[in-house]
Design an enzyme around this catalytic site. Structure first.
Site, PDB file in Angstrom:
ATOM      1  N   CYS A 333      -5.659  41.135  55.837  1.00 39.56           N
ATOM      2  CA  CYS A 333      -4.863  40.426  56.573  1.00 39.56           C
ATOM      3  C   CYS A 333      -5.787  39.415  57.459  1.00 39.56           C
ATOM      4  O   CYS A 333      -6.526  38.435  56.719  1.00 39.56           O
ATOM      5  CB  CYS A 333      -4.300  41.254  57.446  1.00 39.56           C
ATOM      6  SG  CYS A 333      -2.869  40.582  58.495  1.00 39.56           S
ATOM      7  N   HIS A 430      -1.516  45.740  54.167  1.00 41.13           N
ATOM      8  CA  HIS A 430      -2.093  46.817  55.067  1.00 41.13           C
ATOM      9  C   HIS A 430      -1.565  48.145  54.699  1.00 41.13           C
ATOM     10  O   HIS A 430      -0.476  48.370  53.905  1.00 41.13           O
ATOM     11  CB  HIS A 430      -1.594  46.760  56.732  1.00 41.13           C
ATOM     12  CG  HIS A 430      -2.124  45.604  57.490  1.00 41.13           C
ATOM     13  ND1 HIS A 430      -3.536  45.805  58.022  1.00 41.13           N
ATOM     14  CD2 HIS A 430      -1.403  44.614  58.015  1.00 41.13           C
ATOM     15  CE1 HIS A 430      -3.531  44.399  58.497  1.00 41.13           C
ATOM     16  NE2 HIS A 430      -2.527  43.928  58.594  1.00 41.13           N
TER      17      HIS A 430
END
Length: 486
Positions: A333, A430
């Site tokens: 991310c 994630h």
């Protein structure tokens, strides 16, 4: 009609989240349909829900303890710190804007209707709700307009159990002092107390427990011993991470720079749990160790600001040297965005409009956008062919030459980028390290052996925590003290 009880703490990090998770699992084992609720949370460790929103990671774990999917009603107000004095405000799963702490303090009462609406919907689904407070009700300067502790308890007519932390010392003063500063109406909401994190012979605290009863008039619901398996559950607070990581241990060395606005750090929990992994949180003033096998950059709430912080520590130089030595480098991310050539914020989503140079280890460029991507995703890790599950929670899009070597395929769409040397990669997903087959394959590619089934371990720990609560917490009294929801 559902019953409800609220666990408030004498301070932050006294163990409220863990105790609530344990109580919920214990009540579920007893056959009750239960739900977690936290009116207001402050955390950059968020979970994505099936209804397309985000809540605090602790409430997602508590939902798991109940055997249900997490839902935005379980944490209707989430504050995600972006600066020292400001935060992104998420209401019922959706971003409603950014606010400075002073402005939020004057406007938080406007959020009470949404909080009560979510609470009411949950109450219609279950037998009992266990509510978690935030911080401490003793913070009298924050009492006006409170929606997190006594303000909510009184508005929703939910009785309170006050919990202190004996490990930090002064637990009698914590509990008795809280009683002393509460006004009469708030004090009337408290129906009992408990003490958490006791080490050693609990009988040595019998006189202290009885003294609290005499001074407050509140009954004791238990003195809870230290729960040794707590580190096997996902951490909510970034301050817990250095203690959980086993720096200096044996095994594959994974170094993680601990940046000021680190987020979604539960990505690290499966790696921390691996006996053959030595995961090290690298804190300010400490160089990235030269013996690192992998440097991992995880999520950030403010990518550009955290990239500047990384450079101020000299970690960019350490990372470049690590890659030159043949080391592996990965980014998730915000960490993925940092690995690229540039990060552009033309609309000033994170602050001043700007374009900054990335670390330059991936041939990709990122443009930050005001739209937040929130989704649960599943797919395949292309190199190993293993199935993965996870979630996206990010702003911005990333494109470039290295995206022609994607890391993942998610529902038919390529995701992520890999450098030509195959030792550097990044993606937006994630939670992928919680996928056992992927984690085992990836660690094997780095020379380490995975020996755990992560999700099974979390379930076993929740069951052990429930047994811990049954033994040391008066759950019968808890149920008796719980109030009926309106």
């Amino acid at each position: 009609m559902a019953k409800a009880i609220m666990i408030q703490g004498t301070g932050s990090n006294v163990g409220k989240s863990m105790v609530v998770a344990g109580l919920l699992r214990a009540l579920r084992i007893r056959g009750l349909e239960v739900r977690p609720f936290k009116p207001q949370n402050m955390s950059n460790n968020a979970a994505v829900t099936a209804d397309g929103g985000e809540i605090g990671r602790a409430q997602a774990l508590q939902a798991r303890a109940c055997g249900v999917d997490p839902h935005t009603d379980m944490n209707p107000v989430l504050l995600k710190p972006q600066t020292a004095t400001g935060a992104q405000v998420v209401v019922q799963g959706k971003v409603v804007g950014n606010q400075e702490a002073r402005a939020f303090g004057s406007k938080k009462t406007t959020l009470m209707p949404a909080v009560l609406e979510s609470f009411s919907r949950l109450a219609s689904q279950c037998d009992m709700i266990v509510v978690e407070g935030a911080g401490s009700p003793a913070e009298t300067n924050l009492r006006a307009g409170d929606i997190a502790n006594m303000g909510f308890a009184r508005a929703a007519h939910v009785p309170v159990i006050l919990m202190g932390d004996i490990d930090r010392g002064g637990v009698i003063a914590q509990i008795v002092g809280t009683d002393a500063v509460l006004d009469a109406d708030d004090r009337a909401m408290v129906k009992g107390f408990c003490v958490n994190k006791f080490r050693g012979d609990r009988s040595l605290f019998d006189e202290g427990r009885d003294d609290i009863v005499r001074r407050t008039g509140w009954p004791s619901l238990g003195v809870l011993p230290w729960f040794d398996q707590a580190s096997r559950l996902p951490a909510e607070d970034v301050m817990d991470l250095p203690a959980r990581a086993r720096s200096g241990g044996a095994g594959l060395v994974i170094s993680v720079p601990q940046l000021p606005r680190i987020s979604n750090f539960d990505d690290l929990d499966p790696l921390i749990a691996e006996p053959n992994v030595d995961l090290r949180m690298i804190t300010r003033g400490t160089p990235i160790p030269a013996d690192s096998d992998l440097v991992l950059l995880v999520g950030s709430k403010s990518t550009i600001a955290d990239l500047a912080a990384l450079r101020s520590e000299g970690w960019d130089i350490d990372i470049a040297a690590h890659v030159r030595r043949g080391g592996h480098l990965a980014g998730l991310c915000g960490g993925y965005q940092m690995l690229g050539q540039t990060i552009s914020d033309p609309l000033g989503v994170e602050g001043e409009a700007s374009t900054v140079a990335g670390l330059g280890h991936l041939a990709v460029d990122t443009v930050l956008e005001p739209i937040k991507h929130l989704a649960q995703r599943s797919g395949t890790h292309l190199e190993s062919g293993t199935d993965i599950n996870g979630y996206e929670i990010h702003i911005g899009s990333t494109v470039g030459a290295d995206c022609t070597r994607p890391v993942l395929q998610l529902e038919g769409t390529d995701e992520g980028a890999t450098a030509a040397n195959r030792r550097v990669w990044g993606c937006y997903l994630h939670g992928l390290f919680a996928s056992d087959n992927f984690r085992a394959a990836y660690l094997a590619s780095l020379g380490a052996t995975s020996t755990i089934a992560y999700d099974d371990g979390v379930e076993e720990t929740l069951d052990a925590l429930a047994a811990h609560m049954e033994r040391y917490f008066d759950i019968d009294a808890l149920i008796e003290l719980a109030g009926q929801t309106a």
